[in-house]
Design a protein around this motif. Structure first.
Motif, mmCIF file in Angstrom:
data_model
loop_
_atom_site.group_PDB
_atom_site.id
_atom_site.type_symbol
_atom_site.label_atom_id
_atom_site.label_comp_id
_atom_site.label_asym_id
_atom_site.label_seq_id
_atom_site.Cartn_x
_atom_site.Cartn_y
_atom_site.Cartn_z
ATOM 1 N N UNK A 46 0.826 -1.203 0.000
ATOM 2 C CA UNK A 46 0.000 0.000 0.000
ATOM 3 C C UNK A 46 0.863 1.258 0.000
ATOM 4 N N UNK A 47 1.959 1.234 0.728
ATOM 5 C CA UNK A 47 2.883 2.360 0.748
ATOM 6 C C UNK A 47 3.391 2.647 -0.660
ATOM 7 N N UNK A 48 3.710 1.601 -1.397
ATOM 8 C CA UNK A 48 4.169 1.743 -2.776
ATOM 9 C C UNK A 48 3.105 2.454 -3.622
ATOM 10 N N UNK A 49 1.853 2.018 -3.494
ATOM 11 C CA UNK A 49 0.763 2.645 -4.252
ATOM 12 C C UNK A 49 0.593 4.116 -3.892
ATOM 13 N N UNK A 50 0.667 4.416 -2.606
ATOM 14 C CA UNK A 50 0.527 5.801 -2.154
ATOM 15 C C UNK A 50 1.660 6.672 -2.677
ATOM 16 N N UNK A 51 2.870 6.153 -2.649
ATOM 17 C CA UNK A 51 4.027 6.903 -3.132
ATOM 18 C C UNK A 51 3.886 7.225 -4.618
ATOM 19 N N UNK A 52 3.432 6.260 -5.388
ATOM 20 C CA UNK A 52 3.240 6.498 -6.824
ATOM 21 C C UNK A 52 2.154 7.534 -7.048
ATOM 22 N N UNK A 53 1.074 7.427 -6.327
ATOM 23 C CA UNK A 53 -0.050 8.348 -6.484
ATOM 24 C C UNK A 53 0.327 9.773 -6.094
ATOM 25 N N UNK A 54 1.068 9.907 -5.010
ATOM 26 C CA UNK A 54 1.420 11.230 -4.485
ATOM 27 C C UNK A 54 2.749 11.754 -5.021
ATOM 28 N N UNK A 55 3.437 10.934 -5.818
ATOM 29 C CA UNK A 55 4.730 11.297 -6.386
ATOM 30 C C UNK A 55 5.716 11.720 -5.299
ATOM 31 N N UNK A 56 5.875 10.836 -4.327
ATOM 32 C CA UNK A 56 6.768 11.072 -3.205
ATOM 33 C C UNK A 56 7.511 9.770 -2.908
ATOM 34 N N UNK A 57 8.702 9.864 -2.340
ATOM 35 C CA UNK A 57 9.471 8.650 -2.043
ATOM 36 C C UNK A 57 9.014 8.019 -0.725
ATOM 37 N N UNK A 58 9.146 6.724 -0.662
ATOM 38 C CA UNK A 58 8.834 6.002 0.573
ATOM 39 C C UNK A 58 9.793 6.437 1.678
ATOM 40 N N UNK A 59 11.042 6.678 1.318
ATOM 41 C CA UNK A 59 12.021 7.128 2.309
ATOM 42 C C UNK A 59 11.574 8.420 2.973
ATOM 43 N N UNK A 60 10.989 9.328 2.183
ATOM 44 C CA UNK A 60 10.501 10.573 2.752
ATOM 45 C C UNK A 60 9.345 10.308 3.713
ATOM 46 N N UNK A 61 8.345 9.541 3.261
ATOM 47 C CA UNK A 61 7.183 9.276 4.112
ATOM 48 C C UNK A 61 7.569 8.547 5.404
ATOM 49 N N UNK A 62 8.584 7.702 5.313
ATOM 50 C CA UNK A 62 9.023 6.932 6.478
ATOM 51 C C UNK A 62 10.005 7.698 7.359
ATOM 52 N N UNK A 63 10.396 8.897 6.932
ATOM 53 C CA UNK A 63 11.291 9.711 7.744
ATOM 54 C C UNK A 63 12.756 9.357 7.621
ATOM 55 N N UNK A 64 13.104 8.613 6.568
ATOM 56 C CA UNK A 64 14.496 8.221 6.374
ATOM 57 C C UNK A 64 15.315 9.311 5.688
ATOM 58 N N UNK A 65 14.623 10.219 5.006
ATOM 59 C CA UNK A 65 15.260 11.338 4.337
ATOM 60 C C UNK A 65 14.310 12.530 4.358
ATOM 61 N N UNK A 66 14.864 13.693 4.212
ATOM 62 C CA UNK A 66 14.044 14.892 4.136
ATOM 63 C C UNK A 66 13.792 15.306 2.689
ATOM 64 N N UNK A 67 14.343 14.537 1.743
ATOM 65 C CA UNK A 67 14.136 14.828 0.329
ATOM 66 C C UNK A 67 12.772 14.302 -0.083
ATOM 67 N N UNK A 68 11.968 15.188 -0.598
ATOM 68 C CA UNK A 68 10.611 14.863 -0.990
ATOM 69 C C UNK A 68 10.643 13.993 -2.214
#
Length: 68
Positions: A46-68
């Motif tokens: 589901x995270x993968x689907x959300x990232x594709x839809x929102x055009x954002x990296x999983x690393x960003x959403x998970x707090x692993x990086x500050x790069x959007x």
């Protein structure tokens, strides 16, 4: 920032509604709402689907990086 805060920010920046996200990802509106409120967290698939839809990296959403 935690997942919930970053997820909400990504939604705001995408200019998509919860309904649009739900339709594009085939995730229920209730699940999207639960992710927004921090009541639950997405599976990896589901995270993968959300990232594709929102055009954002999983690393960003998970707090692993500050790069959007």
């Amino acid at each position: 920032m935690n997942f919930t805060e970053r997820f909400n920010e990504a939604i705001k920046l995408s200019d998509k509604t919860q309904v649009q996200i739900a339709k594009e990802t085939q995730i229920s509106k209730q699940c999207i709402s639960d992710y927004k409120s921090g009541k639950s967290f997405p599976s990896l698939e589901t995270l993968f689907l959300l990232c594709r839809c929102l055009d954002v990296s999983a690393d960003y959403l998970l707090g692993l990086t500050d790069e959007y």
